[in-house]
Motif scaffolding. Sequence first.
Motif, PDB file in Angstrom:
ATOM      1  N   TYR A   1     -67.527 -30.085  36.155  1.00  0.00           N
ATOM      2  CA  TYR A   1     -68.080 -29.431  35.006  1.00  0.00           C
ATOM      3  C   TYR A   1     -69.368 -30.066  34.513  1.00  0.00           C
ATOM      4  CZ  TYR A   1     -68.498 -28.761  29.941  1.00  0.00           C
ATOM      5  OH  TYR A   1     -68.939 -28.431  28.670  1.00  0.00           O
ATOM      6  N   ILE A   2     -69.577 -31.537  34.600  1.00  0.00           N
ATOM      7  CA  ILE A   2     -70.726 -32.236  34.231  1.00  0.00           C
ATOM      8  C   ILE A   2     -72.043 -31.754  34.919  1.00  0.00           C
ATOM      9  CG2 ILE A   2     -70.330 -34.092  35.764  1.00  0.00           C
ATOM     10  CD1 ILE A   2     -71.732 -34.081  32.319  1.00  0.00           C
ATOM     11  N   CYS A   3     -71.788 -31.232  36.105  1.00  0.00           N
ATOM     12  CA  CYS A   3     -73.013 -30.860  36.886  1.00  0.00           C
ATOM     13  C   CYS A   3     -73.706 -29.595  36.075  1.00  0.00           C
ATOM     14  CB  CYS A   3     -72.681 -30.458  38.334  1.00  0.00           C
ATOM     15  SG  CYS A   3     -72.287 -31.891  39.362  1.00  0.00           S
TER      16      CYS A   3
ATOM     17  N   GLU B   1     -62.870 -34.103  32.963  1.00  0.00           N
ATOM     18  CA  GLU B   1     -64.241 -33.792  33.389  1.00  0.00           C
ATOM     19  C   GLU B   1     -65.236 -34.897  32.879  1.00  0.00           C
ATOM     20  OE1 GLU B   1     -65.096 -31.565  35.444  1.00  0.00           O
ATOM     21  OE2 GLU B   1     -63.052 -30.795  35.553  1.00  0.00           O
ATOM     22  N   SER B   2     -64.984 -35.832  32.208  1.00  0.00           N
ATOM     23  CA  SER B   2     -65.965 -36.897  32.002  1.00  0.00           C
ATOM     24  C   SER B   2     -66.235 -37.721  33.284  1.00  0.00           C
ATOM     25  CB  SER B   2     -65.159 -38.176  31.190  1.00  0.00           C
ATOM     26  OG  SER B   2     -65.746 -39.408  31.141  1.00  0.00           O
ATOM     27  N   CYS B   3     -67.676 -37.822  33.437  1.00  0.00           N
ATOM     28  CA  CYS B   3     -67.984 -38.282  34.686  1.00  0.00           C
ATOM     29  C   CYS B   3     -67.654 -39.770  34.889  1.00  0.00           C
ATOM     30  CB  CYS B   3     -69.454 -38.093  34.918  1.00  0.00           C
ATOM     31  SG  CYS B   3     -70.624 -39.439  34.275  1.00  0.00           S
ATOM     32  N   GLY B   4     -67.117 -40.385  33.762  1.00  0.00           N
ATOM     33  CA  GLY B   4     -66.909 -41.789  33.912  1.00  0.00           C
ATOM     34  C   GLY B   4     -68.075 -42.725  33.799  1.00  0.00           C
ATOM     35  N   TRP B   5     -69.207 -42.457  33.734  1.00  0.00           N
ATOM     36  CA  TRP B   5     -70.235 -43.426  33.637  1.00  0.00           C
ATOM     37  C   TRP B   5     -70.322 -44.357  32.395  1.00  0.00           C
ATOM     38  CZ3 TRP B   5     -74.570 -45.244  31.227  1.00  0.00           C
ATOM     39  CH2 TRP B   5     -75.429 -45.829  32.136  1.00  0.00           C
ATOM     40  N   CYS B   6     -69.950 -43.943  31.412  1.00  0.00           N
ATOM     41  CA  CYS B   6     -70.054 -44.626  29.950  1.00  0.00           C
ATOM     42  C   CYS B   6     -68.640 -44.781  29.386  1.00  0.00           C
ATOM     43  CB  CYS B   6     -71.025 -44.156  29.391  1.00  0.00           C
ATOM     44  SG  CYS B   6     -71.010 -42.563  28.512  1.00  0.00           S
ATOM     45  N   THR B   7     -68.452 -46.016  28.955  1.00  0.00           N
ATOM     46  CA  THR B   7     -67.032 -46.170  28.317  1.00  0.00           C
ATOM     47  C   THR B   7     -66.545 -45.164  27.158  1.00  0.00           C
ATOM     48  OG1 THR B   7     -67.481 -48.338  29.138  1.00  0.00           O
ATOM     49  CG2 THR B   7     -65.519 -47.939  28.060  1.00  0.00           C
ATOM     50  N   PRO B   8     -67.574 -45.104  26.035  1.00  0.00           N
ATOM     51  CA  PRO B   8     -66.991 -44.415  25.142  1.00  0.00           C
ATOM     52  C   PRO B   8     -66.351 -43.025  25.510  1.00  0.00           C
ATOM     53  CG  PRO B   8     -69.310 -45.261  24.783  1.00  0.00           C
ATOM     54  CD  PRO B   8     -68.810 -45.529  26.195  1.00  0.00           C
ATOM     55  N   CYS B   9     -67.032 -42.536  26.628  1.00  0.00           N
ATOM     56  CA  CYS B   9     -66.557 -41.022  26.862  1.00  0.00           C
ATOM     57  C   CYS B   9     -65.476 -41.372  27.742  1.00  0.00           C
ATOM     58  CB  CYS B   9     -67.662 -40.344  27.587  1.00  0.00           C
ATOM     59  SG  CYS B   9     -67.117 -38.844  28.130  1.00  0.00           S
ATOM     60  N   ARG B  10     -65.572 -42.178  28.656  1.00  0.00           N
ATOM     61  CA  ARG B  10     -64.571 -42.177  29.935  1.00  0.00           C
ATOM     62  C   ARG B  10     -63.216 -42.865  29.140  1.00  0.00           C
ATOM     63  NH1 ARG B  10     -66.440 -46.229  32.920  1.00  0.00           N
ATOM     64  NH2 ARG B  10     -65.325 -47.836  31.990  1.00  0.00           N
TER      65      ARG B  10
ATOM     66  N   SER C   1     -71.554 -41.781  23.147  1.00  0.00           N
ATOM     67  CA  SER C   1     -71.271 -41.189  24.508  1.00  0.00           C
ATOM     68  C   SER C   1     -73.035 -41.040  24.765  1.00  0.00           C
ATOM     69  CB  SER C   1     -70.548 -40.076  24.608  1.00  0.00           C
ATOM     70  OG  SER C   1     -69.156 -40.540  24.329  1.00  0.00           O
ATOM     71  N   ARG C   2     -73.086 -40.871  26.164  1.00  0.00           N
ATOM     72  CA  ARG C   2     -74.601 -41.024  26.514  1.00  0.00           C
ATOM     73  C   ARG C   2     -75.158 -39.541  26.725  1.00  0.00           C
ATOM     74  NH1 ARG C   2     -75.433 -41.517  32.481  1.00  0.00           N
ATOM     75  NH2 ARG C   2     -77.817 -42.065  32.752  1.00  0.00           N
ATOM     76  N   CYS C   3     -74.182 -38.591  27.148  1.00  0.00           N
ATOM     77  CA  CYS C   3     -74.709 -37.224  27.387  1.00  0.00           C
ATOM     78  C   CYS C   3     -74.199 -36.358  26.447  1.00  0.00           C
ATOM     79  CB  CYS C   3     -74.655 -36.857  28.744  1.00  0.00           C
ATOM     80  SG  CYS C   3     -73.174 -36.204  29.092  1.00  0.00           S
ATOM     81  N   GLY C   4     -74.499 -35.099  26.466  1.00  0.00           N
ATOM     82  CA  GLY C   4     -73.794 -33.825  25.645  1.00  0.00           C
ATOM     83  C   GLY C   4     -72.144 -33.765  25.864  1.00  0.00           C
ATOM     84  N   LEU C   5     -71.775 -34.189  27.019  1.00  0.00           N
ATOM     85  CA  LEU C   5     -70.210 -33.897  27.283  1.00  0.00           C
ATOM     86  C   LEU C   5     -69.505 -34.772  26.012  1.00  0.00           C
ATOM     87  CD1 LEU C   5     -68.318 -33.522  30.295  1.00  0.00           C
ATOM     88  CD2 LEU C   5     -67.581 -35.212  28.494  1.00  0.00           C
ATOM     89  N   GLY C   6     -69.813 -36.223  26.176  1.00  0.00           N
ATOM     90  CA  GLY C   6     -69.005 -37.064  25.240  1.00  0.00           C
ATOM     91  C   GLY C   6     -69.261 -36.849  23.981  1.00  0.00           C
ATOM     92  N   GLN C   7     -70.715 -36.529  23.665  1.00  0.00           N
ATOM     93  CA  GLN C   7     -71.136 -36.391  22.141  1.00  0.00           C
ATOM     94  C   GLN C   7     -70.613 -35.157  21.402  1.00  0.00           C
ATOM     95  OE1 GLN C   7     -75.414 -36.040  23.149  1.00  0.00           O
ATOM     96  NE2 GLN C   7     -75.540 -38.440  23.513  1.00  0.00           N
TER      97      GLN C   7
HETATM   98  S1  SF4 Z   1     -70.650 -39.001  28.170  1.00  0.00           S
HETATM   99 FE1  SF4 Z   1     -71.953 -37.949  29.815  1.00  0.00          FE
HETATM  100  S2  SF4 Z   1     -72.625 -39.793  31.160  1.00  0.00           S
HETATM  101 FE2  SF4 Z   1     -71.035 -40.723  29.608  1.00  0.00          FE
HETATM  102  S3  SF4 Z   1     -68.944 -40.471  30.864  1.00  0.00           S
HETATM  103 FE3  SF4 Z   1     -69.157 -38.954  29.523  1.00  0.00          FE
HETATM  104  S4  SF4 Z   1     -70.006 -37.341  30.846  1.00  0.00           S
HETATM  105 FE4  SF4 Z   1     -70.312 -39.204  31.714  1.00  0.00          FE
END
Ligand code: SF4
Length: 602
Positions: A338-340, A498-507, A544-550
């Motif tokens: 999904y993150i793509c 679907e979190s890509c796991g890059w950043c901890t707040p989201c993962r 979170s780093r990107c729109g998914l986590g935000q």
């Molecule tokens: S906020 Fe975005 S970059 Fe961070 S883990 Fe979630 S999907 Fe990945």
Amino acid sequence: MSTLEETVQKAIEKHSNDATSMLDILRYVQAELGHIPDKAKSIIAGRMGMSRADLDGVASFYHFFSEKPVGQYAVYLNKSAVAVMKGRESVARAFEQEAGCRFGETTPDGLIGLHDTSDIGMNDQEPAAVINGVVFTGLTPEKVKDIVSQMRSGKSAREMVSDYGDGMNGSELVKSMVRNNIRKRGAVIFAPFESGSAIGKAVRMTPNEVIEEMKTSNLRGRGGAGFPTGMKWEFTRNNKGKKAYVVCNADEGEPGTFKDRVILTELPRMLFEGMAVAGYAIGAEEGILYLRAEYQYLLMYLESTLDAMRTDNLLGKNVSGKKGFDFDIRIKLGAGAYICGEESALLESAEGKRGEPRNRPPFPAQYGYMGEPTSVNNVETLCAAARVMIMGGEKFKTMGTFQSHGTKVLSLSGDCQKPGIYEAEFGMSLQSLLEEAGGSDAIAVQVGGPSGKCVPRRDFGKKLSFEELPTGGSVIIIGPGRDLLAVVHNFMDFFVEESCGWCTPCRAGNVILKQRLEKIMAGKGTGSDLAELEQWCAIVKAMSRCGLGQTSPNPILSTLENFRSMYEAKLQKGVDFVSEFDMAEAVREYNTIAGRNYREGH
Ligand code: SF4
Ligand SMILES: Cc1cc2nc3c(=O)[nH]c(=O)nc-3n(C[C@H](O)[C@H](O)[C@H](O)COP(=O)(O)O)c2cc1C
């Protein structure tokens, strides 16, 4: 040479040792061998000059690549909230019973593998599954019985489809049971379109005039964020690089959205012309359609449309007779993530890497595909751009509201009599839409997918527009008697997965949110759990780093805002309400889930 080595060699040769084709190489091996064995990965890494760790990083990122065999018949059954509402569980049990294995497993003879998948863009015809790339819709336990018996008799997945869907779904190159379900046609997307008319008009203007026309129209991106298209094209044109690219975002992974699938099926010429118009405006020679893996069944048809357009001089050299304007389009397939859909993650994926979002700035207009200026636009945006060329920006601007011009293609699903595609002029009220779809008795409507808003009845009079009720397309109707908390839980499960796991707040944060929610749903929560749930939502959103986590906490926040009593009714009565949020405890919990060592004071 073993079969494995031959297969890998063929995969690499087919894609000319090109690292940007890594997903295609892995897809080939996955399809031929039913999985990507360890040895295959080592050979690919060696031949492509990559570290094994980097290759593992790519292969493990995408849902449709597996290191274990997925079954000769790999069943990916959708588990979206609407799939569950429409009987997904009984279909899943039927698959397990008939196949003789559980979800997440493969039968001992390797014939059938059962797998969950997040959302396959078929919300209006659930329960649905993708089996060996072929889509099966409207599943029932009886149909499952029949499908499994056909698997045992050796029929291919394609041979199992006998009734085709409407429109081009029934065409020779698609032959799919998927239905378009177009219920309402508007003046922008589903109005008659004459092939060649948009690019023909564009090339009679200068690129800057085309951009001005887009700016006049006030066309805003239909992929979610609503960024003005003319401005995006202008930025991209003004950033000088060796080359420039137009990328069409056909990832459409937001649960409940399926409008791009229908546009791709019915209007590929309009879409590709929109890409050519964009290419002309920004000075690009190359366009890339990034197509989600779940829509692979449209690939042959889309490729043949591109061929036909080359023959018609609508792509290729001197497009539409314009000397010096060369533009062509190729298709890149995703592999399930999904993150793509997030534009910078999409670009990484199109380059053959893990689909992890990039830091922004720089934006794709500055640093996009292969580091060159790139305009990433949604499928519907590009079709609307083609229409702007035909009808003119001024006329386009007369439709809609103050900040939202033209129409919006909506994907309606859930509890209504007529699920499907509605092209509505911006400004239409949600109530009017519900009446047209036969869903007026809804208790709530999820507008904009899980990351959007859960709208209560008192707000059904609001207008579908960027200013009041924005949506990339998803409108999920939740009828009387539904457990809204179960829907919220499904959405949180989606974000965890679907979190890509890059950043901890989201993962880690989304896992915590889901666990807290489960505690409350199980009747074990107290007032302090609810308070902490809200605090965690704020942390995940802010950090979170990107729109998914935000936006991932939105299902909880939005239902807390509008349906708070639903949560409160589940709380333990008579248990002390602890209103303070213990930050130290929260950080400890967070680090544990994130796998970090936690020491007091560090
Ligand atoms: S906020 Fe975005 S970059 Fe961070 S883990 Fe979630 S999907 Fe990945
Ligand atoms: C997690 C996430 C998923 C997204 N998925 C999509 C998608 O499937 N399709 C899409 O067009 N835009 C998607 N977007 C928005 C894109 O990043 C980008 O804004 C859009 O493609 C730009 O096109 P537009 O200007 O035409 O809207 C997503 C954004 C995020 C944060």
